[in-house]
Motif scaffolding. Sequence first.
Motif: not given
Lengths: 242, 242
Positions: A158-169, A173-187
């Motif tokens: 979930l915290c990885a998703g928080a980081l992906v969310h901020r990075l994309c803001a 970034f080109e996200l890998d599969d878990l980056a995409n899933h972590a972002l969805a879970l964080y949202r």
Amino acid sequence: MPKCAVFSIIDEARPERLRDHFVLVIDVLRATSVMVTALDNGAARVYPVETVEQAFAKRERHPGALLCGERKAVKIEGFDLSNSPSEYTPQAVAGKELIMTTSNGTRAILRAVQGGKTVGLACFRNALAACRAAAASGLDVAILCAGTNDKYSMDDVLCAGALVHRLCALGDFELDDLANHALALYRLGKDDIKGALAQCLHVGRVIAAGFAADLDYCYAQDVVQTLPLWQDGAITTLTEAK
Amino acid sequence: MPKCAVFSIIDEARPERLRDHFVLVIDVLRATSVMVTALDNGAARVYPVETVEQAFAKRERHPGALLCGERKAVKIEGFDLSNSPSEYTPQAVAGKELIMTTSNGTRAILRAVQGGKTVGLACFRNALAACRAAAASGLDVAILCAGTNDKYSMDDVLCAGALVHRLCALGDFELDDLANHALALYRLGKDDIKGALAQCLHVGRVIAAGFAADLDYCYAQDVVQTLPLWQDGAITTLTEAK
């Protein structure tokens, strides 16, 4: 376009996958939350070590250092501090060297430095500061979740998703599969981290060990600007200008 | 209450973590979708092997068997069938033995049988049939995602979520962290699997290799009743009564 990859366990983050990356290591409950706190409160540096024996041996060479960490969530016999951020006050740690061993987080850091070009520590508390530094580097970013005993752990992902969310803001970034899933879970969970992690097995262990009060502390987002960075064999502070 | 654990990569599913479990192996794109199709279309059994050399050696002992599988998503030189389910028609496979090696799925199966008490193959197409058998066993359930080259793969984890969703409708299970997260992701994406997997890196590779038509086929949910099961060194069929 830089890439962003997320790894849910240490074994998945093979050193060659971290090569030339800006690596952010996450162990929300509680190693990286503790280290961010310690350095924010003025600790000079943190030496992560893998075993209790290595910690005692390291202190032979650093006589004033504090021995810190846990096994099974509780303090290690003969150590100065446990793995609760509440103990890492300015009074306890300012100006001090810390030698730290934990079940998951310190192993993840030692894996990260085997491959990464730059290695920083992240948690919810310094998420934005960590992402600003990673995005500014222009490097591909790897987010390494420590996990719990080499298993996927919801809190770290979930915290990885928080980081992906901020990075994309901050950039594309080109996200890998878990980056995409972590972002969805964080949202899904970002407005109620405690609720989103209510079923996390490791949360149950932290509560059972008597550290329920640490949870709210570790779930607070973007409250410190400190980014611990690996430099010359230890973790020291890069404090971002506010 | 039985437990349900999900593993996103083969390494995470250490044999001792599968001990006494009903293990369901998933490689949606495309090994387990192919094997479910082959057995549903009347193949006698499938021998999963790790290497191309082992496949040729195995056929020495099984002269009528078909050699099946892929490397980098395309057919292996000297093999009879690729890893596209469209080739596994009744005309091609009925009554035949298949020897199969793929980049991820067959390795996952061979890991599962090192630890599991019962090992079955699952994909979207037989999700409910697989879950009925697992739930009826009364055993703890482990869902092993093959992943892609030892990395987390969205397609397999989304399918794991489909299984967790169905298991929880069939009975009470204590979910581990990834089981909970996979379930949340499946709930988000279940009415549009193709859309939910549009960002999946492995989907891009399958399309690039010329197999876009396989995607819709592999994403269809609960359309066959066949549950491939490991028995006596090969995968054979348990067809559930409708």
